[in-house]
Design an enzyme around this catalytic site. Structure first.
Site, PDB file in Angstrom:
ATOM      1  NE  ARG A   1      32.455  29.465  42.869  1.00 35.74           N
ATOM      2  CZ  ARG A   1      31.936  30.555  42.534  1.00 35.74           C
ATOM      3  NH1 ARG A   1      32.556  31.837  42.021  1.00 35.74           N
ATOM      4  NH2 ARG A   1      30.662  30.792  43.040  1.00 35.74           N
TER       5      ARG A   1
ATOM      6  CD  GLU B   1      31.710  25.853  43.356  1.00 41.47           C
ATOM      7  OE1 GLU B   1      31.123  26.615  42.733  1.00 41.47           O
ATOM      8  OE2 GLU B   1      31.634  26.167  44.521  1.00 41.47           O
TER       9      GLU B   1
ATOM     10  CB  SER C   1      27.659  25.933  43.617  1.00 45.37           C
ATOM     11  OG  SER C   1      26.962  27.172  43.747  1.00 45.37           O
TER      12      SER C   1
END
Ligand code: EPU
Length: 333
Positions: free
Chosen positions: A159, A328, A233
Site C-alpha cells: 500500500r 490507509e 480498509s
C-alpha cells in the site's frame, strides 16, 4: 475544463462526508491539466475519491482528473496496455477480461480510478498492481513537465509508492501502462477464492471465473459505497517484528499473522475486532459489522467524526496489543 466554485465534495468521495471545497476543477484534457498544475497553487488531486477522507472545508484548488482512453500498444502474448488516469479501475478489469487479457482479475471491484491505483499500489486476494505494472506518465506540479516512471522508480511496497512518500503532492499521474497476458496463469492461492471456486465446482478457473469469485467475496464482506459511505480498509495491516508476534501469540494463541520478509503482517481487522469495535457505532460513524477494518458513514457523518472514531480505535488497539495502526486512507485538510 469545468470550474465549480464553492463545490461540495460529498458526491466526489466514496465516504460521502460533507466537505466544502473553494475551487473544484474537472479536467478531461492533458494540455489543460498541464496548464492547471503550472498556474494553480499547490492543488490537491482527486480521482475516484475512494481513499480520501476530507477533514472540514478544503481551502485549496482541487483537480479532478477525468482523462479517458485505453490503448493496446503492442499486441502480443503479453501486450502493454496504456490506460488514461480517469478511467474507472473496475471497468478496466472488465474490459481486460472481455479482451481475454489476464493479470488484474484478482483486483476486480476495487473502487477508484486508474490514476489512483499506483499511488497506494492497490492489492487484493494475492495480487497487487506492482505485479503487472510497466510504467506511468505523470505531470510535475509547478513545472508542468511530463515525466515517465518505471516500476522500479515507483518504489512500490505494501500500500505504498514514492507518490505517497517523497513525491507526495508533487505529480499528477495521467496514464498507467500495464503488462497483461494472453497466456493466463490465474492466482487462486488466497483461501477465500479457492473456497468459492470449490463451492461452485470449478476445477479449471478462467480469468472470468476468478473475477466472479472475487466480486462475490467482496460483495459478501465489504459495503457498497453507493449504499453505505466508506473507503474500503481504513487502516493498513500492521507489520510487526517476529519477536513481538511470538510474544502476542503466547497471550492470544489464535492471533493470525502472515510472513512479511523477516517480519509478520497481522490483520488489523482481527485486532480491531478483538478490541471490541466490530459492529460498534458512535453517532454517525460505525465499524462495519462484517469486516472490522472498514469504517462506515451511517448518514451525514463529518470527516472529523470519522477521524475521531478512528483515533479511538488506534488508541484501544495500541493499549491492548501495543501495536500501532496507521490509516490507509489519505486525510485531506
Ligand atoms: N479478520 C477478523 N475480523 C474482521 C476482519 C478480518 O478477524 O472483522 C481477520 C481474519 O483472520 C481474516 C483476516 O483478518 O482471515 C484477513 O481478512 P480479509 O481477507 O478480509 O483481508 P484484510 O487483511 O482485512 C486486506 C486488504 C483488502 C483486500 C483483502 C483481500 C489491507 C489494508 N486490506 O484486507 O483491501 O481486499 O486483504 O486481499 O491490506 C482495501 O485496501 O481497501 C481493501 C479492501
Amino acid at each position: 475544463m469545468e470550474l465549480i466554485n464553492n463545490a461540495s465534495l460529498k458526491s466526489y468521495t466514496t465516504f460521502g462526508v460533507e466537505a466544502a471545497c473553494d475551487h473544484l476543477y474537472r479536467i478531461e484534457d492533458v494540455e489543460e491539466l498541464k496548464l492547471a498544475v503550472q498556474y494553480l497553487d499547490q492543488p490537491l488531486i482527486l480521482g475516484g475519491g475512494s481513499n480520501i477522507l476530507p477533514l472540514g472545508s478544503i481551502h485549496r484548488n482541487v483537480l479532478r482528473v477525468e482523462l479517458k482512453g485505453i490503448q493496446i500498444i503492442n499486441d502480443s502474448d503479453q501486450p502493454l496496455v496504456k490506460i488514461a488516469a480517469g478511467e474507472i479501475w473496475h471497468e478496466v478489469v472488465l474490459w481486460a477480461i472481455a479482451n481475454n487479457l489476464g493479470g488484474i482479475e484478482n483486483l476486480s471491484l476495487i473502487p477508484g480510478t486508474v490514476g489512483a491505483a499506483p499511488m497506494q499500489n492497490i492489492g487484493a486476494y494475492g495480487v497487487e498492481l506492482a505485479n503487472v505494472f510497466h510504467s506511468l506518465e505523470a505531470i510535475e506540479i509547478g513545472s508542468g513537465q511530463l515525466v515517465t516512471f518505471s516500476n522500479e522508480e515507483c518504489r512500490f511496497g505494501y500500500r505504498e509508492s514514492v507518490f505517497k512518500t517523497e513525491l507526495r503532492n508533487k505529480f499528477v499521474i495521467i496514464n498507467v501502462t500495464l503488462r497483461l497476458s494472453r497466456q493466463h496463469q490465474v492466482d487462486i492461492s488466497y483461501g477465500a477464492i479457492q473456497q468459492t471456486l470449490n463451492d461452485w465446482h470449478i476445477e479449471k478457473p478462467t480469468i472470468r471465473d476468478v473475477s466472479k469469485a472475487v466480486i462475490h467475496i467482496r460483495q459478501s464482506k465489504l459495503p457498497d459505497p453507493a449504499e453505505i459511505g466508506n473507503a474500503g480498509s481504513f487502516f493498513k495491516n500492521p507489520i510487526i517484528s517476529s519477536s513481538q508476534f511470538q510474544l502476542l501469540k503466547q497471550e492470544y494463541p489464535y492471533m493470525p499473522g502472515y510472513p512479511a520478509g523477516d517480519h509478520v503482517k497481522v490483520p488489523a481487522g482481527w485486532l480491531i475486532e478483538q478490541a471490541g469495535w466490530k459492529g460498534k457505532r458512535i453517532g454517525n460513524v460505525g465499524c462495519y459489522e462484517k469486516q472490522a477494518l472498514v469504517l462506515v458513514n451511517l448518514g451525514n457523518a463529518k470527516g472529523e467524526e470519522v477521524w475521531s472514531f478512528a483515533q479511538e480505535i488506534i488508541e484501544s488497539v495500541r493499549i491492548k496489543f501495543n501495536v500501532q495502526l496507521t490509516p490507509e486512507v489519505n486525510l485531506w485538510s
